[in-house]
Structures are given as structure tokens and as C-alpha cells.
Design an enzyme around this catalytic site. Structure first.
Site, PDB file in Angstrom:
ATOM      1  N   LYS A  13       0.823  -1.209   0.000  1.00  0.00           N
ATOM      2  CA  LYS A  13       0.000   0.000   0.000  1.00  0.00           C
ATOM      3  C   LYS A  13       0.861   1.265   0.000  1.00  0.00           C
ATOM      4  O   LYS A  13       0.562   2.221  -0.722  1.00  0.00           O
ATOM      5  CB  LYS A  13      -0.931  -0.008   1.213  1.00  0.00           C
ATOM      6  CG  LYS A  13      -1.873   1.161   1.276  1.00  0.00           C
ATOM      7  CD  LYS A  13      -3.018   0.903   2.243  1.00  0.00           C
ATOM      8  CE  LYS A  13      -2.566   0.922   3.697  1.00  0.00           C
ATOM      9  NZ  LYS A  13      -2.374   2.291   4.213  1.00  0.00           N
ATOM     10  N   ARG A  89     -11.884   4.022   8.827  1.00  0.00           N
ATOM     11  CA  ARG A  89     -11.703   2.690   9.414  1.00  0.00           C
ATOM     12  C   ARG A  89     -12.971   2.151  10.047  1.00  0.00           C
ATOM     13  O   ARG A  89     -13.011   0.983  10.431  1.00  0.00           O
ATOM     14  CB  ARG A  89     -10.616   2.750  10.501  1.00  0.00           C
ATOM     15  CG  ARG A  89      -9.221   2.844   9.901  1.00  0.00           C
ATOM     16  CD  ARG A  89      -8.241   1.990  10.682  1.00  0.00           C
ATOM     17  NE  ARG A  89      -7.010   1.825   9.935  1.00  0.00           N
ATOM     18  CZ  ARG A  89      -5.847   2.363  10.292  1.00  0.00           C
ATOM     19  NH1 ARG A  89      -5.765   3.083  11.388  1.00  0.00           N
ATOM     20  NH2 ARG A  89      -4.776   2.149   9.562  1.00  0.00           N
ATOM     21  N   ARG A 128      11.040 -10.920   5.463  1.00  0.00           N
ATOM     22  CA  ARG A 128      11.732  -9.655   5.239  1.00  0.00           C
ATOM     23  C   ARG A 128      13.054  -9.603   6.018  1.00  0.00           C
ATOM     24  O   ARG A 128      13.097  -9.938   7.202  1.00  0.00           O
ATOM     25  CB  ARG A 128      10.829  -8.538   5.753  1.00  0.00           C
ATOM     26  CG  ARG A 128      10.855  -7.287   4.933  1.00  0.00           C
ATOM     27  CD  ARG A 128       9.886  -6.299   5.529  1.00  0.00           C
ATOM     28  NE  ARG A 128       8.760  -6.063   4.651  1.00  0.00           N
ATOM     29  CZ  ARG A 128       7.730  -5.285   4.978  1.00  0.00           C
ATOM     30  NH1 ARG A 128       7.669  -4.734   6.179  1.00  0.00           N
ATOM     31  NH2 ARG A 128       6.764  -5.092   4.121  1.00  0.00           N
ATOM     32  N   ARG A 161      13.063  -8.049  11.654  1.00  0.00           N
ATOM     33  CA  ARG A 161      12.363  -7.261  12.680  1.00  0.00           C
ATOM     34  C   ARG A 161      11.778  -8.204  13.715  1.00  0.00           C
ATOM     35  O   ARG A 161      11.200  -9.217  13.364  1.00  0.00           O
ATOM     36  CB  ARG A 161      11.224  -6.477  12.021  1.00  0.00           C
ATOM     37  CG  ARG A 161      11.557  -5.020  11.827  1.00  0.00           C
ATOM     38  CD  ARG A 161      10.452  -4.312  11.127  1.00  0.00           C
ATOM     39  NE  ARG A 161       9.151  -4.562  11.763  1.00  0.00           N
ATOM     40  CZ  ARG A 161       8.026  -4.045  11.301  1.00  0.00           C
ATOM     41  NH1 ARG A 161       8.024  -3.308  10.223  1.00  0.00           N
ATOM     42  NH2 ARG A 161       6.884  -4.294  11.906  1.00  0.00           N
ATOM     43  N   ARG A 172      -2.080  -9.341  13.381  1.00  0.00           N
ATOM     44  CA  ARG A 172      -2.225  -8.045  12.699  1.00  0.00           C
ATOM     45  C   ARG A 172      -3.197  -8.162  11.530  1.00  0.00           C
ATOM     46  O   ARG A 172      -4.012  -7.269  11.286  1.00  0.00           O
ATOM     47  CB  ARG A 172      -0.866  -7.571  12.152  1.00  0.00           C
ATOM     48  CG  ARG A 172       0.018  -6.889  13.186  1.00  0.00           C
ATOM     49  CD  ARG A 172       1.429  -6.728  12.656  1.00  0.00           C
ATOM     50  NE  ARG A 172       1.553  -5.675  11.644  1.00  0.00           N
ATOM     51  CZ  ARG A 172       2.596  -5.578  10.811  1.00  0.00           C
ATOM     52  NH1 ARG A 172       3.590  -6.456  10.858  1.00  0.00           N
ATOM     53  NH2 ARG A 172       2.651  -4.602   9.947  1.00  0.00           N
TER      54      ARG A 172
END
Ligand SMILES: [Zn+2]
Length: 217
Positions: A13, A89, A128, A161, A172
């Protein structure tokens, strides 16, 4: 032209917002960023938000709506093209945005949803790796470094991370889907929702967004 961009963490995004701003000269509105900036700059709205947070409260919809008004008001003379990112939201926020759009005589927004299967998002997010020295980004599943744990560009160490583990990532995504569903349904009922397969490269996804925009404006 006004757009609302929806996409779960890992859907690209951020990349697509930057491209839309660059390509169409849209004014990017992230209410979260704008609120932090307002607090930093001690604007009237920023001071109100600060006072609420100092009392341990949450910044409510009314203040966020005022914030939207002030950002749009600031740019309305020079543009009629806004990109809403991370907002609305909730159903209440959809109504508030409708009202602000009407106040400023803007066109109804097209809502673009970047669709990526959760299993792919989990690989994107948990795979990642970031170079500690030059910040280059790799992914152990999709774009691995030539040598495991070593940056291709500067030979620096690659880091993961700490919160990029499968459990927190699933949580999430669960929160994201739970929050977005009622909002997306509302736009779908109004014929404003476009769902884009965002599993391809950033270029491919941007081309698909372009076609939606060109077919509709
Ligand atoms: Zn590096």
C-alpha cells in the site's frame, strides 16, 4: 478524482500510494501522520489532541474529522484530487468522510482494495530482512540475498524485525480484516469498491490501479 486505498500490512500500500501521488499529483492524506504533525506543530487541532492524550483519552472521530477538514481546506484551492490512506476505518468515519466530501464539493471516492492472500502476506512480512548498514531490503522467500544473512550491496549483516513472526503477523492481519470488512461492505453496496489482485510486482499492481482509474474518470 478521489481515492481511498485499502490494503493489509505487506500488500504494498505504501509503494502504491507514493506512485499515485507521483503519477497523478494527488494530495496524500494519512490521518495518523497528519495528527502527529499537528501535535508537533502545536496547531489548534494538535493542541486539542495533545490535551486528550495527556488525560489518557483516545482522539475521537470529531477531532479527526476536523483534522480532515483542515487538510482538505488547505489544499482545496489548488486540487480536487485526494488520496485517503488508512481512513476511514469505521462506519462512523465513512459517514464523516461523506459529509466532509460534500462540504468541499468533491467527487465521491473510488475505493481500491489491494487483495493478497494472507499466506502470501505472511511470507512477505516474516521473510523480510533488512541490511543493518545500507537499509537494503531482502526477502528469504521472494528475493533472497546471494549469501544467507549478508547484504548483496554492502556485505552488511541482514536483520529480521522482532515483531515479524508468524503469530503477531497473523494477529495483525486478523485485526485488519475485522476492521476493514464493514467499511468495504459499505462502499461495495454503493458500487464504489474495486478489488485488485495485488500479488504481482509493484509495476503490475500500479498498472491495474491505472486501469480502474482510467475506466472510471
Ligand atoms: Zn547493505
Amino acid at each position: 478524482m478521489n481515492l481511498i486505498l485499502f490494503g493489509p500490512p505487506g500488500s504494498g500500500k505504501g509503494t502504491q500510494s507514493a506512485r499515485l501521488v507521483g503519477h497523478y499529483g494527488m494530495t496524500h492524506i494519512s490521518t495518523g501522520d497528519a495528527l502527529r504533525a499537528a501535535i508537533r506543530n502545536k496547531s489548534e487541532i494538535g493542541m486539542r489532541a495533545q490535551a486528550i492524550m495527556e488525560r489518557g483519552g483516545l482522539v475521537g472521530d470529531e477531532l479527526v474529522t476536523d483534522l480532515l477538514r483542515s487538510i482538505i481546506g488547505e489544499h482545496r484551492d489548488t486540487t480536487d484530487s485526494f488520496l485517503f490512506d488508512g481512513y476511514p476505518r469505521t462506519r462512523q468515519q465513512v459517514m464523516n468522510l461523506d459529509q466532509v466530501i460534500e462540504e468541499f464539493n468533491l467527487s465521491p471516492p473510488a475505493v481500491i482494495q489491494l487483495d493478497v492472500p494472507d499466506e502470501t502476506l505472511i511470507l512477505r512480512l516474516t521473510g523480510r530482512r533488512l541490511c543493518a548498514h545500507c537499509r537494503a531490503v531482502f526477502n528469504i522467500y521472494f528475493s533472497p540475498a546471494r549469501q544467507n544473512g549478508v547484504c548483496d550491496i554492502c556485505a552488511g549483516p541482514l536483520m529480521k524485525r522482532v515483531d515479524d513472526n508468524p503469530e503477531t503477523t497473523r494477529e495483525r492481519l486478523r485485526v485488519y480484516h475485522g476492521q476493514s470488512r464493514p467499511v468495504l461492505e459499505q462502499y461495495q453496496e454503493r458500487g464504489l469498491l474495486y478489488t485488485i489482485d495485488a500479488t504481482g510486482s509493484a509495476d503490475e499492481v500500479f498498472r491495474k490501479i491505472n486501469s480502474v482509474i482510467e475506466e472510471n474518470y
